[in-house]
Each structure stands twice: as C-alpha cells, then as structure tokens.
Design an enzyme around this catalytic site. Structure first.
Site, PDB file in Angstrom:
ATOM      1  N   ASP A 181     -10.559  29.714  72.836  1.00 54.31           N
ATOM      2  CA  ASP A 181     -11.221  29.869  72.018  1.00 54.31           C
ATOM      3  C   ASP A 181     -12.088  29.856  70.905  1.00 54.31           C
ATOM      4  O   ASP A 181     -13.093  28.611  71.874  1.00 54.31           O
ATOM      5  CB  ASP A 181      -9.918  28.524  70.871  1.00 54.31           C
ATOM      6  CG  ASP A 181      -9.899  29.078  69.899  1.00 54.31           C
ATOM      7  OD1 ASP A 181      -8.311  30.259  69.328  1.00 54.31           O
ATOM      8  OD2 ASP A 181     -10.454  28.646  69.049  1.00 54.31           O
ATOM      9  N   GLU A 224      -9.821  34.835  67.419  1.00 60.11           N
ATOM     10  CA  GLU A 224     -10.951  34.789  68.528  1.00 60.11           C
ATOM     11  C   GLU A 224     -10.920  33.568  69.831  1.00 60.11           C
ATOM     12  O   GLU A 224     -11.422  33.043  69.375  1.00 60.11           O
ATOM     13  CB  GLU A 224     -11.671  33.811  67.607  1.00 60.11           C
ATOM     14  CG  GLU A 224     -11.319  32.937  65.858  1.00 60.11           C
ATOM     15  CD  GLU A 224     -10.899  31.785  66.884  1.00 60.11           C
ATOM     16  OE1 GLU A 224      -8.940  32.115  66.873  1.00 60.11           O
ATOM     17  OE2 GLU A 224     -10.610  30.716  66.685  1.00 60.11           O
TER      18      GLU A 224
HETATM   19  P1  GH3 Z   1     -11.283  26.009  66.159  1.00 60.02           P
HETATM   20  O1  GH3 Z   1     -12.533  25.631  66.553  1.00 60.02           O
HETATM   21  O2  GH3 Z   1     -10.199  24.869  65.895  1.00 60.02           O
HETATM   22  O3  GH3 Z   1     -10.525  27.215  66.644  1.00 60.02           O
HETATM   23  O4  GH3 Z   1     -11.398  26.269  64.509  1.00 60.02           O
HETATM   24  P2  GH3 Z   1     -11.764  27.278  63.671  1.00 60.02           P
HETATM   25  O5  GH3 Z   1     -12.071  27.933  62.966  1.00 60.02           O
HETATM   26  O6  GH3 Z   1     -12.282  29.071  64.932  1.00 60.02           O
HETATM   27  O7  GH3 Z   1     -10.172  28.095  64.181  1.00 60.02           O
HETATM   28  P3  GH3 Z   1      -9.155  28.725  62.889  1.00 60.02           P
HETATM   29  O8  GH3 Z   1      -7.945  29.673  63.774  1.00 60.02           O
HETATM   30  O9  GH3 Z   1      -9.326  28.463  61.355  1.00 60.02           O
HETATM   31  O10 GH3 Z   1      -9.680  30.140  62.201  1.00 60.02           O
HETATM   32  C1  GH3 Z   1     -10.266  31.479  62.956  1.00 60.02           C
HETATM   33  C2  GH3 Z   1     -10.366  32.334  62.630  1.00 60.02           C
HETATM   34  O11 GH3 Z   1     -11.417  33.215  63.001  1.00 60.02           O
HETATM   35  C3  GH3 Z   1     -10.464  32.446  61.267  1.00 60.02           C
HETATM   36  C4  GH3 Z   1     -10.580  34.414  60.704  1.00 60.02           C
HETATM   37  O12 GH3 Z   1     -11.171  34.506  60.210  1.00 60.02           O
HETATM   38  C5  GH3 Z   1     -11.741  34.633  62.534  1.00 60.02           C
HETATM   39  N1  GH3 Z   1     -11.129  35.680  62.425  1.00 60.02           N
HETATM   40  C6  GH3 Z   1      -9.934  36.042  63.495  1.00 60.02           C
HETATM   41  N2  GH3 Z   1     -10.221  37.742  64.002  1.00 60.02           N
HETATM   42  C7  GH3 Z   1     -11.549  38.562  63.355  1.00 60.02           C
HETATM   43  C8  GH3 Z   1     -12.700  39.334  64.001  1.00 60.02           C
HETATM   44  O13 GH3 Z   1     -12.525  39.709  63.884  1.00 60.02           O
HETATM   45  N3  GH3 Z   1     -13.787  39.404  63.558  1.00 60.02           N
HETATM   46  C9  GH3 Z   1     -14.154  37.831  61.997  1.00 60.02           C
HETATM   47  N4  GH3 Z   1     -15.218  37.872  61.949  1.00 60.02           N
HETATM   48  N5  GH3 Z   1     -13.580  37.020  61.961  1.00 60.02           N
HETATM   49  C10 GH3 Z   1     -12.125  36.640  63.290  1.00 60.02           C
HETATM   50 MG    MG Z   2     -11.266  29.219  67.065  1.00 62.21          MG
HETATM   51 MG    MG Z   3      -7.986  30.662  67.007  1.00 62.50          MG
END
Ligand code: GH3
Ligand code: MG
Ligand code: MG
Length: 304
Positions: A181, A224
């Site tokens: 992650d 992610e």
């Molecule tokens: P942690 O270290 O605890 O994993 O913190 P984090 O910020 O990575 O985790 P969190 O689950 O709070 O946020 C994940 C983010 O990933 C939020 C979401 O908008 C972003 N995300 C998910 N899929 C995509 C994508 O396809 N493209 C982009 N640019 N961002 C994405």
């Molecule tokens: Mg994350």
């Molecule tokens: Mg995550």
C-alpha cells in the site's frame, strides 16, 4: 439430398448455404442469381433483386470516401470488360438504409469458348467480423487488466490466488503473497494533484513488473494497493523481493509537469501454509501490511 456435384440443385444448395453473399450478373449487369448470404447481408430478398440491374442503384456501392462506384469504377463492369478478377472494399446500402462494409470479389464467368458471359460477385462482411473480434479483444483487456497501470485487476488476482492455493495443495508448489500500500497517498494527491498521483501509481506498477519474474502475478488490488503472487518462494527469497521492491520504489522519481517527487510503500509478506484458506492467507498478508504502517511505514513485515 444425395450429394451429386453434377446436379444443379446441389450447386444452388451449396452456394445458398455459403456465409458470404454471392450474386451472378449477365453481360448487361442484370442480376440473375442472388443467394441466401446476399439476402442476409443486404436485407434484400432474391425475388426482389433478381431481374434488376446491379447499376440501378439498389445497393449503390460507395467507397470509404463516398465515391459512387455504380456510376464510375464499378468492379463488375471492369471485370466484364477485361475478364480480370478484382477485389474492393466497399459499403453497400442495406434494405433498411444503413451502410454495410463489405469486401467484394469479382470474377468473370466464361463459357466453353472462353467468352465472358457474365460475372460473379462474392461479398463478405468479414470487416464487421473483424470489428467484433477487435471488440472482444478490447472487452477481454478490460475484464483482465487495470486500465491505469496495465497490471492484472483484482478479479484476476483473486482467481490466481485460488489457483495457486490449489496447486499448492495438489503439487506442493509453494508461493508467497506480497500486499503493498502506498504511504500517505492522500497527501500526494493533495500536494501534487490527482494526475500526479496517477503517474505515481504507474511508476509503482512498472517497478513491480520489472523486478519480479514473468511467471509472478502483479495486480492492482485497489486504489493505491497492490498484490503480488510470487511462485516457488521461500522465506529468504520472499523477504529479499519485498525489500528490493520497497527500495526500488523509494528510489524512483515521479515527474509530472515541472514537479518531481518520491513516494514510499509499506508491505506485508507471507508464505502459503498447509492449513491456509484463501481468507486466512489474505488476512495474514493484510495484517502484516498494517503492522508495517503502524511501525512507521516504508518497510516490509514478514511472517511465515
Ligand atoms: P496510508 O499511508 O495510511 O496508506 O495513507 P494514505 O493516504 O495512502 O491512505 P488513504 O486510504 O487515506 O488514502 C488513499 C488515497 O489514495 C485516497 C485516494 O484518493 C487515493 N487514490 C485511490 N485510487 C487512486 C487513483 O486511482 N489515482 C489517484 N491519483 N489517487 C487514488
Ligand atoms: Mg495508502
Ligand atoms: Mg489503502
């Protein structure tokens, strides 16, 4: 019907049952025969067509650029004149009005003295078959791969974990699971923008595929999050692979527009156990990933 190649009915039956459209014209381009394939492709029944002239704008063949071939460039007319076979990509007009792309092949019909007495046109809408194939390939791609990263999607990964578990129980082929992650990814999006976040995910994906074996599976598990299924693994190779991937990602540079930045990932790594189910295996990998997060991120946690 008894098969008798000398029998006219046999020939008619044979031609009628071709998938392609077939029609015969005499030297004046009067349509004298129209098979079932031609009826299917054009929507015009034989009784409607036979007796009419092919140049009386019934099918009104046009080229890609809309040039009307019946008036100028009719392949049938040219073949009737010079006796040479020819081929053309044309669009004929269906009885319902729309255009159908077909490949047309024209050959002369000769009598016993080699005089041209007519011509046969065979036309197939293989182009649409080709389009269907292309569509199927596209749908397959959408069904199997994540469009952003090109990695296998979650559905594929789930199936592969299940089949690896089956192979392990039947043939004792061990495998490892890596759950990964991206760290503080929300911050990356907030700081550099969503397109930069997308690019970062592509960079992570590239690092994965370039640093594992072709037989391993790299999948996008969620936003992610990534899952790797590493075949024929033991504890030391698995921890080495996890550490290598973590380092390669940490050492990558993401460049979007005029921005440059790095990102890190946290990992959970585990090996399959004899008493594992799909759920127990994934839960363990997930728990190890969250241990890496709570221990400070940018690290890999391993448990056999
Ligand atoms: P942690 O270290 O605890 O994993 O913190 P984090 O910020 O990575 O985790 P969190 O689950 O709070 O946020 C994940 C983010 O990933 C939020 C979401 O908008 C972003 N995300 C998910 N899929 C995509 C994508 O396809 N493209 C982009 N640019 N961002 C994405
Ligand atoms: Mg994350
Ligand atoms: Mg995550």
């Amino acid at each position: 019907m008894k098969i008798n190649p000398k029998n006219d009915a046999f020939h008619k039956d044979l031609i009628d049952n071709l998938y392609d459209g077939v029609y015969f014209v005499d030297t004046e381009r009067r349509i004298i025969y129209w098979n079932k394939g031609a009826e299917r492709i054009t929507g015009y029944l034989s009784e409607f067509v036979v007796g009419s002239f092919c140049h009386n704008n019934l099918l009104n063949h046009v080229t890609d650029s809309g040039k009307h071939l019946c008036e100028d460039g009719c392949p049938l007319l040219a073949t009737l004149q010079d006796g040479k076979p020819r081929e053309a990509d044309v669009h004929l007009r269906h009885a319902e009005g729309h255009r159908v792309p077909v490949l047309v092949r024209v050959s002369p019909i000769l009598d016993d003295d080699q005089n041209i007495v007519g011509a046969v046109e065979v036309f197939s809408n293989n182009l649409s078959l080709f389009q269907i194939r292309r569509k199927v390939t596209e749908l397959e791609r959408l069904a199997l791969f994540d469009p952003l990263t090109g990695l296998s999607n979650r559905r594929v990964a789930e199936t592969k974990v299940k089949s690896a578990l089956l192979e392990f129980s039947q043939h004792q082929i061990p495998f490892g699971l890596l759950m990964m992650d991206a760290d503080h990814f929300k911050n990356i999006n907030d700081t550099y923008g969503h397109p930069a976040g997308d690019q970062a995910l592509r960079v992570v994906a590239k690092n994965l595929t370039l640093h594992v074996r072709d037989t391993d599976i790299c999948a996008r598990w969620g936003g992610e999050e990534f899952l790797l299924i590493l075949m024929n693994m033991d504890a030391s190779r698995l921890t080495q692979t996890a550490e290598k991937l973590r380092t390669m990602i940490e050492q990558s540079l993401i460049q979007v527009d005029n921005q440059k930045f790095n990102l890190t990932v946290s990992l959970g790594a585990t090996l399959v156990r004899t008493d594992d189910t799909y759920e127990s295996l994934l839960e363990r990998a997930d728990r190890l990933l969250y241990k890496s997060k709570s221990d400070g991120r940018n690290r890999a946690s391993f448990q056999e």
